[in-house]
Design a protein around this motif. Sequence first.
Motif, PDB file in Angstrom:
ATOM      1  N   ILE A   1      37.428  -2.219  52.158  1.00 48.96           N
ATOM      2  CA  ILE A   1      38.311  -0.952  51.519  1.00 48.96           C
ATOM      3  C   ILE A   1      38.403   0.022  52.839  1.00 48.96           C
ATOM      4  CG2 ILE A   1      36.000   0.458  50.926  1.00 48.96           C
ATOM      5  CD1 ILE A   1      37.859   1.340  48.369  1.00 48.96           C
ATOM      6  N   VAL A   2      39.495   0.749  52.756  1.00 47.58           N
ATOM      7  CA  VAL A   2      39.982   1.760  53.667  1.00 47.58           C
ATOM      8  C   VAL A   2      40.196   3.064  53.066  1.00 47.58           C
ATOM      9  CG1 VAL A   2      41.641   2.460  55.502  1.00 47.58           C
ATOM     10  CG2 VAL A   2      41.359  -0.044  55.156  1.00 47.58           C
ATOM     11  N   VAL A   3      39.350   4.221  53.144  1.00 42.97           N
ATOM     12  CA  VAL A   3      39.412   5.434  52.786  1.00 42.97           C
ATOM     13  C   VAL A   3      40.012   6.497  53.536  1.00 42.97           C
ATOM     14  CG1 VAL A   3      38.272   7.290  51.461  1.00 42.97           C
ATOM     15  CG2 VAL A   3      37.867   5.052  51.044  1.00 42.97           C
TER      16      VAL A   3
ATOM     17  N   VAL B   1      29.737  -0.470  57.510  1.00 41.63           N
ATOM     18  CA  VAL B   1      30.725   0.507  58.134  1.00 41.63           C
ATOM     19  C   VAL B   1      31.298   0.175  59.307  1.00 41.63           C
ATOM     20  CG1 VAL B   1      30.926   3.071  58.443  1.00 41.63           C
ATOM     21  CG2 VAL B   1      29.708   2.322  56.636  1.00 41.63           C
ATOM     22  N   LEU B   2      32.673  -0.230  59.337  1.00 50.14           N
ATOM     23  CA  LEU B   2      33.260  -0.691  60.498  1.00 50.14           C
ATOM     24  C   LEU B   2      34.271   0.109  61.077  1.00 50.14           C
ATOM     25  CD1 LEU B   2      34.755  -3.939  58.954  1.00 50.14           C
ATOM     26  CD2 LEU B   2      32.353  -3.686  59.891  1.00 50.14           C
ATOM     27  N   GLY B   3      34.335   0.091  62.691  1.00 54.11           N
ATOM     28  CA  GLY B   3      35.310   0.596  63.235  1.00 54.11           C
ATOM     29  C   GLY B   3      36.816   0.035  62.907  1.00 54.11           C
ATOM     30  N   PHE B   4      37.951   0.702  63.226  1.00 52.38           N
ATOM     31  CA  PHE B   4      39.353   0.293  63.084  1.00 52.38           C
ATOM     32  C   PHE B   4      39.316  -0.970  63.629  1.00 52.38           C
ATOM     33  CE2 PHE B   4      43.485  -0.566  64.560  1.00 52.38           C
ATOM     34  CZ  PHE B   4      44.044  -0.128  63.367  1.00 52.38           C
ATOM     35  N   ASN B   5      39.104  -1.338  64.883  1.00 53.01           N
ATOM     36  CA  ASN B   5      39.191  -2.730  65.456  1.00 53.01           C
ATOM     37  C   ASN B   5      38.710  -3.724  64.867  1.00 53.01           C
ATOM     38  OD1 ASN B   5      41.050  -1.389  67.467  1.00 53.01           O
ATOM     39  ND2 ASN B   5      39.521  -0.965  68.859  1.00 53.01           N
TER      40      ASN B   5
ATOM     41  N   ASN C   1      43.931  20.695  58.535  1.00 53.54           N
ATOM     42  CA  ASN C   1      44.398  20.880  59.803  1.00 53.54           C
ATOM     43  C   ASN C   1      45.393  19.649  60.067  1.00 53.54           C
ATOM     44  OD1 ASN C   1      42.742  18.715  60.464  1.00 53.54           O
ATOM     45  ND2 ASN C   1      41.674  19.905  61.959  1.00 53.54           N
ATOM     46  N   GLY C   2      45.595  18.845  59.051  1.00 51.64           N
ATOM     47  CA  GLY C   2      46.727  17.783  59.380  1.00 51.64           C
ATOM     48  C   GLY C   2      45.979  16.276  59.669  1.00 51.64           C
ATOM     49  N   GLN C   3      44.649  16.299  60.331  1.00 50.80           N
ATOM     50  CA  GLN C   3      43.951  15.308  60.689  1.00 50.80           C
ATOM     51  C   GLN C   3      43.849  14.436  59.789  1.00 50.80           C
ATOM     52  OE1 GLN C   3      40.776  16.893  63.012  1.00 50.80           O
ATOM     53  NE2 GLN C   3      41.370  15.930  64.781  1.00 50.80           N
ATOM     54  N   ILE C   4      43.362  13.081  59.807  1.00 49.76           N
ATOM     55  CA  ILE C   4      43.278  12.052  58.927  1.00 49.76           C
ATOM     56  C   ILE C   4      41.729  11.545  59.097  1.00 49.76           C
ATOM     57  CG2 ILE C   4      43.710  10.103  57.504  1.00 49.76           C
ATOM     58  CD1 ILE C   4      46.933  10.565  57.865  1.00 49.76           C
ATOM     59  N   MET C   5      40.901  11.450  58.387  1.00 55.70           N
ATOM     60  CA  MET C   5      39.520  10.757  58.679  1.00 55.70           C
ATOM     61  C   MET C   5      39.826   9.347  58.010  1.00 55.70           C
ATOM     62  SD  MET C   5      36.676  13.542  58.420  1.00 55.70           S
ATOM     63  CE  MET C   5      35.549  12.453  58.806  1.00 55.70           C
ATOM     64  N   GLU C   6      39.404   8.169  58.621  1.00 53.85           N
ATOM     65  CA  GLU C   6      39.458   7.008  57.946  1.00 53.85           C
ATOM     66  C   GLU C   6      37.948   6.444  57.985  1.00 53.85           C
ATOM     67  OE1 GLU C   6      43.540   4.962  58.902  1.00 53.85           O
ATOM     68  OE2 GLU C   6      42.326   4.955  60.662  1.00 53.85           O
ATOM     69  N   THR C   7      37.435   5.846  56.741  1.00 50.22           N
ATOM     70  CA  THR C   7      36.165   5.164  56.750  1.00 50.22           C
ATOM     71  C   THR C   7      36.610   3.590  56.179  1.00 50.22           C
ATOM     72  OG1 THR C   7      35.284   7.138  55.886  1.00 50.22           O
ATOM     73  CG2 THR C   7      34.101   5.171  55.545  1.00 50.22           C
ATOM     74  N   PHE C   8      35.940   2.552  57.020  1.00 45.75           N
ATOM     75  CA  PHE C   8      36.295   1.377  56.678  1.00 45.75           C
ATOM     76  C   PHE C   8      34.911   0.729  56.104  1.00 45.75           C
ATOM     77  CE2 PHE C   8      39.124   2.437  59.993  1.00 45.75           C
ATOM     78  CZ  PHE C   8      40.328   2.243  59.607  1.00 45.75           C
ATOM     79  N   VAL C   9      34.654   0.159  55.005  1.00 42.85           N
ATOM     80  CA  VAL C   9      33.617  -0.389  54.384  1.00 42.85           C
ATOM     81  C   VAL C   9      33.925  -1.884  53.943  1.00 42.85           C
ATOM     82  CG1 VAL C   9      31.807  -0.248  52.486  1.00 42.85           C
ATOM     83  CG2 VAL C   9      32.613   1.845  53.479  1.00 42.85           C
ATOM     84  N   ASP C  10      32.893  -2.777  54.195  1.00 42.26           N
ATOM     85  CA  ASP C  10      33.133  -4.140  54.008  1.00 42.26           C
ATOM     86  C   ASP C  10      32.090  -4.732  53.497  1.00 42.26           C
ATOM     87  OD1 ASP C  10      33.716  -6.791  53.851  1.00 42.26           O
ATOM     88  OD2 ASP C  10      33.811  -7.068  55.954  1.00 42.26           O
TER      89      ASP C  10
ATOM     90  N   MET D   1      28.632  12.685  58.238  1.00 41.85           N
ATOM     91  CA  MET D   1      29.884  12.766  58.028  1.00 41.85           C
ATOM     92  C   MET D   1      30.391  11.372  57.625  1.00 41.85           C
ATOM     93  SD  MET D   1      31.431  15.516  57.874  1.00 41.85           S
ATOM     94  CE  MET D   1      33.275  15.139  58.159  1.00 41.85           C
ATOM     95  N   VAL D   2      29.786  10.504  57.393  1.00 41.40           N
ATOM     96  CA  VAL D   2      30.010   9.136  57.141  1.00 41.40           C
ATOM     97  C   VAL D   2      29.774   9.201  55.356  1.00 41.40           C
ATOM     98  CG1 VAL D   2      29.509   6.669  56.986  1.00 41.40           C
ATOM     99  CG2 VAL D   2      29.165   7.928  59.086  1.00 41.40           C
ATOM    100  N   PRO D   3      30.901   9.093  54.725  1.00 37.74           N
ATOM    101  CA  PRO D   3      30.634   9.286  53.241  1.00 37.74           C
ATOM    102  C   PRO D   3      30.143   8.076  52.520  1.00 37.74           C
ATOM    103  CG  PRO D   3      32.803   8.697  53.898  1.00 37.74           C
ATOM    104  CD  PRO D   3      32.410   8.772  54.979  1.00 37.74           C
ATOM    105  N   LYS D   4      29.587   8.514  51.471  1.00 36.78           N
ATOM    106  CA  LYS D   4      29.344   7.528  50.206  1.00 36.78           C
ATOM    107  C   LYS D   4      30.501   7.162  49.556  1.00 36.78           C
ATOM    108  CE  LYS D   4      24.231   8.061  50.377  1.00 36.78           C
ATOM    109  NZ  LYS D   4      23.717   6.753  50.616  1.00 36.78           N
ATOM    110  N   LEU D   5      30.830   6.320  49.379  1.00 34.69           N
ATOM    111  CA  LEU D   5      32.197   5.847  48.415  1.00 34.69           C
ATOM    112  C   LEU D   5      31.618   5.742  46.916  1.00 34.69           C
ATOM    113  CD1 LEU D   5      34.174   3.516  50.864  1.00 34.69           C
ATOM    114  CD2 LEU D   5      33.857   5.815  50.716  1.00 34.69           C
ATOM    115  N   ALA D   6      31.571   6.934  46.202  1.00 32.73           N
ATOM    116  CA  ALA D   6      30.938   7.017  44.828  1.00 32.73           C
ATOM    117  C   ALA D   6      31.839   6.849  43.833  1.00 32.73           C
ATOM    118  CB  ALA D   6      30.041   8.373  44.913  1.00 32.73           C
TER     119      ALA D   6
END
Length: 258
Positions: free
Chosen positions: A142-144, A120-124, A150-159, A188-193
């Motif tokens: 993969i970027v989820v 699980v990576l950060g954006f940078n 509320n209009g916010q976007i949560m991003e998860t990066f998995v490599d 809050m870190v999701p499993k990509l099921a």
Amino acid sequence: QYSPDNVPGADGDVDPTEITFPGCSCLTSSCVVHLCSCLRQGENYNNLCIRPIDKEEEYARPIFECNAMCQCGESCQNRVVQRGLQFRLEVFKTVKKGWGLRTLEFIAKGRFVCEYAGEVLGFNEARRRIQAQTSQDSNYIIVVREHLHNGQIMETFVDPTYIGNVGRFLNHSCEPNLFMVPVRVDSMVPKLALFAATDISAGEELSYDYSGRFHNLPLTNREQKNSEEDNRLRKPCYCGSRTCASFLPWDGSLFSTP
């Protein structure tokens, strides 16, 4: 290196193994909707199958499973993805797509098949790795993106390039038999099921839509137009489906300035 679960990435921004959710206080073998704090959004599963998608729903519902801090039993019906692989799967060599993944037994529609797990990576760090790739390299990152009310976007990066599970061998299809849903268990870190979008026969190759369209909805006209503009940067698709878009999905956001 094989790992059945997500692991912290090189930048160390997020630790997917950390337990941050409080558990439910249900003293029953299986939790009940509206009485369980983990099931505030409603029932997630029915007989191990993900609850059928309402045709009016445009997006996936949030799924929170009971976790290590919960007082309910291990047999609770709200524990599915965390149990891991339940089917016999096989990695095999395809004709044009490199390695692929197929099932050795029947999988019913709605059943959890496997997770797409890795670092699980950060954006940078995700951006650095993407930009370091050449056109010959296979991209497993993969970027989820999850859109909140509320209009916010949560991003998860998995490599899973260096550390991952069988999910890294799944190929793209424009008419896939799996769909991906973020499922949260301990934090809050999701499993990509990945769940079965239809009944899947023994011997059938498993695939999902790399673009992440919810429940495998067809391409919109706008998405098709954007795809055509990016074709020079994209790789050909060999899924062989009737609605094949000819190219693998492409997301250029990690190449832009943050």
